[in-house]
Write an enzyme that holds these catalytic residues in place. Structure first.
Site, mmCIF file in Angstrom:
data_model
loop_
_atom_site.group_PDB
_atom_site.id
_atom_site.type_symbol
_atom_site.label_atom_id
_atom_site.label_comp_id
_atom_site.label_asym_id
_atom_site.label_seq_id
_atom_site.Cartn_x
_atom_site.Cartn_y
_atom_site.Cartn_z
ATOM 1 N N CYS A 34 0.868 -1.191 0.000
ATOM 2 C CA CYS A 34 0.000 0.000 0.000
ATOM 3 C C CYS A 34 0.892 1.224 0.000
ATOM 4 O O CYS A 34 1.709 1.385 -0.906
ATOM 5 C CB CYS A 34 -0.983 -0.012 1.165
ATOM 6 S SG CYS A 34 -0.205 -0.107 2.785
ATOM 7 N N ARG A 82 -2.204 -0.685 5.445
ATOM 8 C CA ARG A 82 -3.441 -1.171 4.825
ATOM 9 C C ARG A 82 -3.220 -2.565 4.238
ATOM 10 O O ARG A 82 -4.105 -3.410 4.257
ATOM 11 C CB ARG A 82 -3.894 -0.202 3.718
ATOM 12 C CG ARG A 82 -4.537 1.061 4.239
ATOM 13 C CD ARG A 82 -4.837 2.036 3.120
ATOM 14 N NE ARG A 82 -3.642 2.721 2.634
ATOM 15 C CZ ARG A 82 -3.620 3.582 1.615
ATOM 16 N NH1 ARG A 82 -4.737 3.847 0.967
ATOM 17 N NH2 ARG A 82 -2.502 4.176 1.249
#
Lengths: 151, 299
Positions: B247, B252
């Protein structure tokens, strides 16, 4: 830690001194106190959220608006913020600005150094992105004050 | 001694149901010997506003990152942290947090680098616990210090570095950022500040699945069939293929790493924590702009 506060208005200087006098974990606790003490929006803004400006520099949703009494450099500045309870860090930064800047003149607000968020001794406890969020709020406050006061 | 697994039917569909517990399970087991509850949030002050009784806080920024080198804590720092939090090597750890367990999954991934045997996520995280009106407190717990052993961090199994990604091309990649970051229109999520990457776009061949698609509206993970429809049918990722997720800074993608490894049973998934702030600043690495995965240039 000694951080210069000579170039800050009294209320903001006192806040910076308060943070500086504490150990890092206690600074977070103080930030939490500011988040709790952030005044609620007055009804005229609760009913009209479109009047507030979003601050995309912050990691959590926050909106702010300034009001100016008078005109020019001597006009008085009032600040209003809206941030959700699940964003206490953002609320804390808003609370610092609310307490530190409320009632200042336009000229005083515009003279606040842009690096003030880095004088709170939070750099090691809070991510740089979040501190940049506080700078983003200050930048938007200054722009609104400049526009509205013509100072 | 590990606590019993949550036998909820939804979890039984997943490849590794032992990696999740429900809010109901936690409510029933809170305070049990051998259980530690850990809160890990994006907002560093959220824990202090009220947390699950007995939960300790682990802050990604202060506790899990080395303060100087861009890296995670080392084996001794990790042992010291967990000992101070009252966590032993045989403790069952349940992690929860804000924003669909985004940072909780990141903490779980770091715990997994040290091979902590029994670490689970609370399905639905902090938001679901609160929405159900369950008990919270601002009382700071004072767990008895444990004696966590110094265990070497394993960076070779679930972690990928930039050179690993380059060697992996044109292998399966999962980009879990927003569509705007994937296309190169932005270098950070919408509504977040642009930060720190000189080039926008994605790693050639990467499939785009924004991380939060794995979560339902209440913050719980989607059921297995729905997850398979997204990652396997729609994006063509294969459980038996080596896959790397990334990410912006690797948080994430920890969430998506959890989904692929523990819920869908992918056998070899690594998280590239250098992610876009490294790739988007690296000299002469291949980048594709636009909405299509693209391919590795032959140069």
């Amino acid at each position: 830690m000694t951080t210069s506060t000579d170039d800050l208005p009294p209320a903001l200087a006192e806040i910076v001194d308060d943070f500086g006098a504490l150990a890092v974990p206690d600074r977070l606790q103080l930030l939490l106190d500011f988040s709790r003490e952030l005044p609620a929006l007055p009804p005229r803004y609760c009913d009209h959220p479109e009047l507030l400006e979003p601050v995309p520099e912050c990691q959590s949703p926050i909106f702010l608006v300034t009001e100016i009494d008078g005109a020019g450099a001597g006009a008085t500045v009032h600040l209003f913020f809206s941030a959700p309870p699940e964003a206490p860090t953002t609320r804390g930064f808003a609370g610092i600005l609310a307490e530190g800047l409320e009632g200042l003149t336009a000229a005083q607000v515009l003279a606040i150094p842009d690096d003030v968020s880095h004088r709170l001794g939070l750099d090691e406890a809070v991510s740089p992105l979040r501190l940049r969020g506080m700078s983003g709020m200050l930048g938007r406050i200054k722009r609104q004050v400049r526009d509205k006061s013509s100072a | 001694m590990a606590l019993p697994h949550d036998t909820e039917a939804k979890f039984a569909e997943y490849a590794h149901p032992e990696r999740l517990v429900s809010t109901q399970w936690l409510a029933e087991h809170m305070g049990s010997d051998g259980l530690a509850v850990v809160e890990s949030d994006e907002d560093v002050l959220l824990y202090e506003t009220g947390h699950i009784p007995g939960a300790v806080k682990v802050d990604w920024h202060l506790d899990l990152n080395d303060p100087v080198t861009r890296d995670y804590v080392d084996d001794e720092q990790f042992a010291k942290l967990l000992s101070a939090k009252g966590i032993g090597r045989d403790t069952t750890v349940v992690i929860y947090g804000d924003k669909n367990n985004w940072w909780a999954a990141y903490a779980l991934w770091v715990f997994s680098l040290f091979g902590h045997p029994d670490v689970r996520l609370l399905d639905g995280g902090r938001a679901k616990w609160e929405a159900e009106g369950r008990e919270t407190t601002t009382d700071a717990p004072s767990p008895a210090t444990a004696d966590y052993p110094v265990v070497e961090r394993d960076d070779s199994t679930i972690r990928a570095f930039k050179d690993d990604v380059l060697a992996h091309l044109p292998g399966a990649l999962l980009d879990v950022r927003s569509p705007q970051e994937y296309s190169g229109e932005r270098t950070h999520m919408p509504d977040y500040p642009e930060e720190g990457a000189l080039r926008g776009g994605h790693i050639p061949g990467a499939q785009s699945v924004p991380w939060a698609r794995a979560a339902a509206d209440d913050g719980t993970f989607r059921g297995r069939a729905e997850l398979e429809a997204i990652y396997q049918q729609e994006k063509g990722l294969e459980p038996g293929e080596k896959t790397i997720a990334y990410c912006r800074i690797g948080e994430r993608s920890s969430h998506s790493w959890f989904v692929l490894s523990h819920l869908l049973g992918f056998s070899d998934v690594r998280n590239y924590d250098g992610s876009w702030v490294e790739w988007g600043n690296a000299v002469r690495v291949p980048i594709v702009k636009g909405a299509e995965p693209g391919s590795v240039p032959s140069r």
